[in-house]
Design a protein around this motif. Sequence first.
Motif, short mmCIF file in Angstrom:
data_model
loop_
_atom_site.label_atom_id
_atom_site.label_comp_id
_atom_site.label_asym_id
_atom_site.label_seq_id
_atom_site.Cartn_x
_atom_site.Cartn_y
_atom_site.Cartn_z
N PRO A 51 129.38 -8.68 -86.11
CA PRO A 51 128.42 -8.19 -85.13
C PRO A 51 127.94 -6.78 -85.47
CG PRO A 51 130.34 -9.12 -84.05
CD PRO A 51 130.67 -9.01 -85.51
N GLU A 52 126.65 -6.53 -85.26
CA GLU A 52 126.14 -5.20 -85.46
C GLU A 52 126.62 -4.30 -84.34
OE1 GLU A 52 121.96 -5.61 -85.58
OE2 GLU A 52 121.92 -6.55 -87.57
N PRO A 53 126.96 -3.05 -84.65
CA PRO A 53 127.46 -2.14 -83.61
C PRO A 53 126.39 -1.86 -82.56
CG PRO A 53 127.00 -0.94 -85.64
CD PRO A 53 126.90 -2.40 -85.97
N GLU A 54 126.79 -1.81 -81.32
CA GLU A 54 125.86 -1.51 -80.25
C GLU A 54 126.06 -0.07 -79.80
OE1 GLU A 54 126.57 -4.23 -77.11
OE2 GLU A 54 125.97 -6.00 -78.26
N GLU A 55 125.00 0.49 -79.22
CA GLU A 55 125.11 1.85 -78.69
C GLU A 55 126.04 1.83 -77.49
OE1 GLU A 55 121.39 3.59 -77.80
OE2 GLU A 55 120.57 3.35 -79.81
N ASP A 56 126.90 2.84 -77.42
CA ASP A 56 127.85 2.92 -76.31
C ASP A 56 127.12 3.21 -75.01
OD1 ASP A 56 130.01 2.44 -77.95
OD2 ASP A 56 130.39 4.58 -78.34
N GLU A 57 127.45 2.46 -73.98
CA GLU A 57 126.89 2.73 -72.67
C GLU A 57 127.70 3.82 -72.00
OE1 GLU A 57 125.20 -1.29 -70.78
OE2 GLU A 57 127.32 -1.40 -71.30
N ASP A 58 127.03 4.66 -71.21
CA ASP A 58 127.78 5.67 -70.49
C ASP A 58 128.29 5.08 -69.18
OD1 ASP A 58 125.64 5.68 -68.67
OD2 ASP A 58 124.68 7.39 -69.64
N THR A 59 129.14 5.82 -68.52
CA THR A 59 129.78 5.33 -67.29
C THR A 59 128.76 4.94 -66.23
OG1 THR A 59 131.75 6.67 -67.69
CG2 THR A 59 131.39 5.91 -65.44
N GLU A 60 127.70 5.74 -66.11
CA GLU A 60 126.68 5.47 -65.10
C GLU A 60 126.01 4.12 -65.35
OE1 GLU A 60 122.63 7.52 -63.21
OE2 GLU A 60 123.72 8.49 -64.84
N ASP A 61 125.68 3.84 -66.63
CA ASP A 61 125.05 2.56 -66.95
C ASP A 61 125.98 1.39 -66.63
OD1 ASP A 61 122.72 3.72 -67.88
OD2 ASP A 61 123.46 3.91 -69.93
N LYS A 62 127.26 1.56 -66.92
CA LYS A 62 128.22 0.50 -66.64
C LYS A 62 128.38 0.27 -65.14
CE LYS A 62 131.00 0.68 -70.86
NZ LYS A 62 132.37 0.75 -71.41
N VAL A 63 128.46 1.35 -64.38
CA VAL A 63 128.64 1.24 -62.93
C VAL A 63 127.48 0.47 -62.30
CG1 VAL A 63 128.72 2.54 -60.77
CG2 VAL A 63 130.14 3.26 -62.70
N LYS A 64 126.27 0.67 -62.83
CA LYS A 64 125.09 0.01 -62.27
C LYS A 64 125.17 -1.51 -62.39
CE LYS A 64 121.82 3.82 -62.99
NZ LYS A 64 120.63 4.27 -63.77
N LYS A 65 125.95 -2.00 -63.34
CA LYS A 65 126.05 -3.44 -63.52
C LYS A 65 127.06 -4.09 -62.59
CE LYS A 65 126.71 -3.18 -68.06
NZ LYS A 65 126.99 -3.66 -69.42
N ILE A 66 127.87 -3.28 -61.93
CA ILE A 66 128.93 -3.81 -61.07
C ILE A 66 128.38 -4.20 -59.70
CG2 ILE A 66 131.12 -3.32 -59.92
CD1 ILE A 66 131.71 -1.31 -62.17
N SER A 80 149.03 -6.17 -59.16
CA SER A 80 148.68 -6.03 -57.75
C SER A 80 147.21 -6.33 -57.57
CB SER A 80 149.00 -4.62 -57.25
OG SER A 80 148.28 -3.64 -58.00
N SER A 81 146.80 -6.64 -56.35
CA SER A 81 145.43 -7.05 -56.11
C SER A 81 144.42 -5.95 -56.39
CB SER A 81 145.27 -7.53 -54.66
OG SER A 81 145.60 -6.49 -53.75
N ASP A 82 144.80 -4.67 -56.17
CA ASP A 82 143.86 -3.59 -56.46
C ASP A 82 143.63 -3.45 -57.96
OD1 ASP A 82 146.61 -2.72 -56.50
OD2 ASP A 82 145.89 -0.66 -56.72
N LYS A 83 144.65 -3.71 -58.76
CA LYS A 83 144.49 -3.66 -60.22
C LYS A 83 143.66 -4.84 -60.71
CE LYS A 83 148.75 -1.09 -61.16
NZ LYS A 83 150.08 -1.11 -61.82
N TYR A 84 143.86 -6.01 -60.10
CA TYR A 84 143.03 -7.16 -60.45
C TYR A 84 141.56 -6.87 -60.15
CZ TYR A 84 146.59 -10.67 -61.53
OH TYR A 84 147.59 -11.40 -62.14
N LEU A 85 141.32 -6.26 -59.00
CA LEU A 85 139.94 -5.95 -58.61
C LEU A 85 139.32 -4.95 -59.58
CD1 LEU A 85 137.62 -6.31 -56.65
CD2 LEU A 85 138.64 -4.52 -55.22
N CYS A 86 140.08 -3.94 -59.96
CA CYS A 86 139.58 -2.94 -60.90
C CYS A 86 139.24 -3.60 -62.24
CB CYS A 86 140.61 -1.84 -61.08
SG CYS A 86 140.00 -0.38 -61.96
N ALA A 87 140.10 -4.49 -62.69
CA ALA A 87 139.85 -5.20 -63.95
C ALA A 87 138.60 -6.08 -63.84
CB ALA A 87 141.05 -6.04 -64.33
N PHE A 88 138.40 -6.70 -62.66
CA PHE A 88 137.23 -7.53 -62.44
C PHE A 88 135.95 -6.70 -62.47
CE2 PHE A 88 134.36 -9.44 -59.12
CZ PHE A 88 133.87 -10.46 -59.92
N TYR A 89 136.00 -5.53 -61.88
CA TYR A 89 134.83 -4.64 -61.93
C TYR A 89 134.56 -4.17 -63.37
CZ TYR A 89 134.60 -4.26 -56.80
OH TYR A 89 134.45 -4.52 -55.47
#
Length: 320
Positions: free
Chosen positions: A234-249, A295-304
């Motif tokens: 796979p060709e390397p992709e540009e790293d997304e910043d935290t703000e871009d990632k949060v917008k997808k959640i 724990s459920s909070d860790k599962y949720l964080c992983a899901f996000y």
Amino acid sequence: AVVSTQSGHYGRGTATINFFSDMSEKDKYPYSHGLSEGGVSAGLGSGLGSSLGAGVGVALGAGVVGSYDVLGATPDRGVPAPKERETDEEKINKIVRLPEAVEVKMLTIKSDDDEIGQYTAIKIEDCISEELYSNANLTEYEDKRDLLCAFYSFQANKKEGTGLPAYSNAEESVSRLELFTKSVEEVLSINNQYASGKITWTAEINFFADMTPKETHPYAHGVIIPDMMGDGTPEPEEDEDTEDKVKKIVRLSEAHEAAEMNPDNDEVSEFKTMDIESCVDETMYGYDNLQNIDSSDKYLCAFYAFQANKKEKSTAATLR
């Protein structure tokens, strides 16, 4: 569980989360029906990455890792529209036969009392049915003649945009036959273990059957590159910043999220809230960290985090 993404062999591999993890059976349908119009031909089971070998499909009801762009699924995540049935002539035109000398050698069957052997040519029109490499027929292969006919049938039933295109020449056909043969052997091995009660799933040939590990790499790692059949890396992709990632959640409702963060719901424990910026790292659901999710909070964080790291063209769709 099944075994790992690309590295392991059956019985000593691992499993990882991939982009099938949040899909329904309908979402996974286009992936799981590679060259087969019938039963499941799954390379990865229910969100688990697998390296059971190129071409081996595990019948777990999930799907082969790939892309809707590659496999021809519809944008609305539905079942692909049926295509017109190909004629026998169209199928035959896709077959790239082995060099004549190689084919003659394969079709010359020697016995203990016959050093020269008996050569019997095949009729290519008899080698175009996809049933020839179905599980029902795999167990009935008697010699290389049956294997070669199945290989030609595998070529004849290639679907445009799915897996490798038609081979460029007879020499490539030779190398692809070797890969196809290994896939057949692995399918038989897995199904024999199922028949003896050692495992609880079966395998079948799918469109990975003639691919090298480099060529299957983009599928098993949840990424799609423009030239899927290039060098396989796979060709390397540009790293997304935290703000871009949060917008997808797409977060749960406030009440549901609070319940997941505070499952005990007692007055003694400190009330916890979600720090969404801390739930964007893909290692949150990585192999090394899964054992720490207790724990459920860790599962949720992983899901996000799973949502935050969705790749364009690698998933059925973002959550709505």
